[in-house]
Design a protein around this motif. Structure first.
Motif, mmCIF file in Angstrom:
data_model
loop_
_atom_site.group_PDB
_atom_site.id
_atom_site.type_symbol
_atom_site.label_atom_id
_atom_site.label_comp_id
_atom_site.label_asym_id
_atom_site.label_seq_id
_atom_site.Cartn_x
_atom_site.Cartn_y
_atom_site.Cartn_z
ATOM 1 N N GLU A 16 0.823 -1.195 0.000
ATOM 2 C CA GLU A 16 0.000 0.000 0.000
ATOM 3 C C GLU A 16 0.863 1.252 0.000
ATOM 4 O O GLU A 16 2.052 1.216 0.291
ATOM 5 N N ALA A 42 -11.295 12.944 2.407
ATOM 6 C CA ALA A 42 -9.852 13.082 2.621
ATOM 7 C C ALA A 42 -9.304 14.379 2.020
ATOM 8 O O ALA A 42 -8.100 14.511 1.814
ATOM 9 N N ARG A 95 -5.466 15.938 1.699
ATOM 10 C CA ARG A 95 -4.398 14.966 1.946
ATOM 11 C C ARG A 95 -3.611 14.710 0.668
ATOM 12 O O ARG A 95 -4.136 14.795 -0.427
ATOM 13 N N ILE A 138 -1.417 11.643 -0.941
ATOM 14 C CA ILE A 138 -1.161 10.208 -0.811
ATOM 15 C C ILE A 138 0.037 9.858 -1.685
ATOM 16 O O ILE A 138 0.041 10.153 -2.873
ATOM 17 N N GLY A 165 -5.104 1.602 5.037
ATOM 18 C CA GLY A 165 -4.551 2.959 5.116
ATOM 19 C C GLY A 165 -5.274 3.983 4.274
ATOM 20 O O GLY A 165 -6.487 4.098 4.279
ATOM 21 N N GLU A 166 -4.478 4.750 3.524
ATOM 22 C CA GLU A 166 -4.992 5.876 2.732
ATOM 23 C C GLU A 166 -5.979 5.452 1.645
ATOM 24 O O GLU A 166 -6.749 6.263 1.156
ATOM 25 N N LEU A 203 -9.690 6.433 1.497
ATOM 26 C CA LEU A 203 -10.038 7.832 1.237
ATOM 27 C C LEU A 203 -10.886 8.396 2.371
ATOM 28 O O LEU A 203 -11.945 8.986 2.153
ATOM 29 N N ALA A 204 -10.397 8.176 3.603
ATOM 30 C CA ALA A 204 -11.050 8.676 4.823
ATOM 31 C C ALA A 204 -12.498 8.204 4.910
ATOM 32 O O ALA A 204 -13.404 8.966 5.201
#
Length: 183
Positions: A2, A24, A27, A29, A43-44, A47-48
């Motif tokens: 990731e 997100a 942010r 990435i 994780g990212e 997208l929140a």
């Protein structure tokens, strides 16, 4: 693997995606070898917690040549690149806009693209006519180290500025009579 994973290939360039819409927002990435986007991603890639993306929505991955591509993984609502729905794999370029669910991401930096062999830089005729002393440059100097280009645009005021790094001179432009010009 990731985004942000320490196992990215040694020396490989990373792709950066700026989130410009969605949970997100704001942010950045970093994608090493691969980023899976989806509600079940790590994780990212979530997208929140964007609830409009599929469990496994899309995948961005680099190929052995260092180019990055995006593909839809059978998502319900589709993956869009520059306003067009993806129906296969597509290579990514700086400035591309990716839309998944309620989120939008802009490609900021990608691996450098191979430069075709050439010994001359050709100046367009329009530029040559404006500055005759700037014609053809033989054997251009090697590329400089990475730098930051800053562009600020205020369309309402008809002003824009461009600068390199913190210590460089600023180029200013104004929009008058329907045209942009240097000031």
């Amino acid at each position: 693997m990731e985004a942000g994973s320490p196992e990215t290939a040694q020396g490989a360039e990373k792709l950066r995606l700026k989130v410009v819409a969605g949970n997100a927002l704001g942010r950045v990435i970093e994608v090493g070898q691969e980023l899976v986007i989806g509600r079940l991603a790590d994780g990212e890639g979530t997208l929140a917690a964007d609830i409009e993306i599929s469990r496994r929505h899309a995948r961005i991955a680099s190929d052995p040549g260092g180019r990055y591509a995006i593909e839809d993984l059978g998502s319900t609502n589709g993956t869009f690149l520059n306003g067009r729905r993806l129906d296969g794999r597509a290579l990514l370029e700086a400035g591309d806009r990716i839309e998944v669910g309620a989120s939008a991401l802009v490609v900021q930096v990608s691996a450098p693209q191979p430069t075709p062999p050439s010994s001359d830089t050709i100046v367009p005729a329009a530029v040559e006519a404006q500055a005759p002393e700037t014609a053809v440059v033989a054997d251009p100097a090697p590329l400089p180290a990475p730098f930051m280009l800053r562009i600020e645009v205020d369309p309402a005021a008809g002003r824009a500025s461009v600068s390199l790094d913190e210590s460089s001179d600023v180029v200013r432009l104004v929009h008058e009579d329907g045209r942009w010009r240097l000031v």
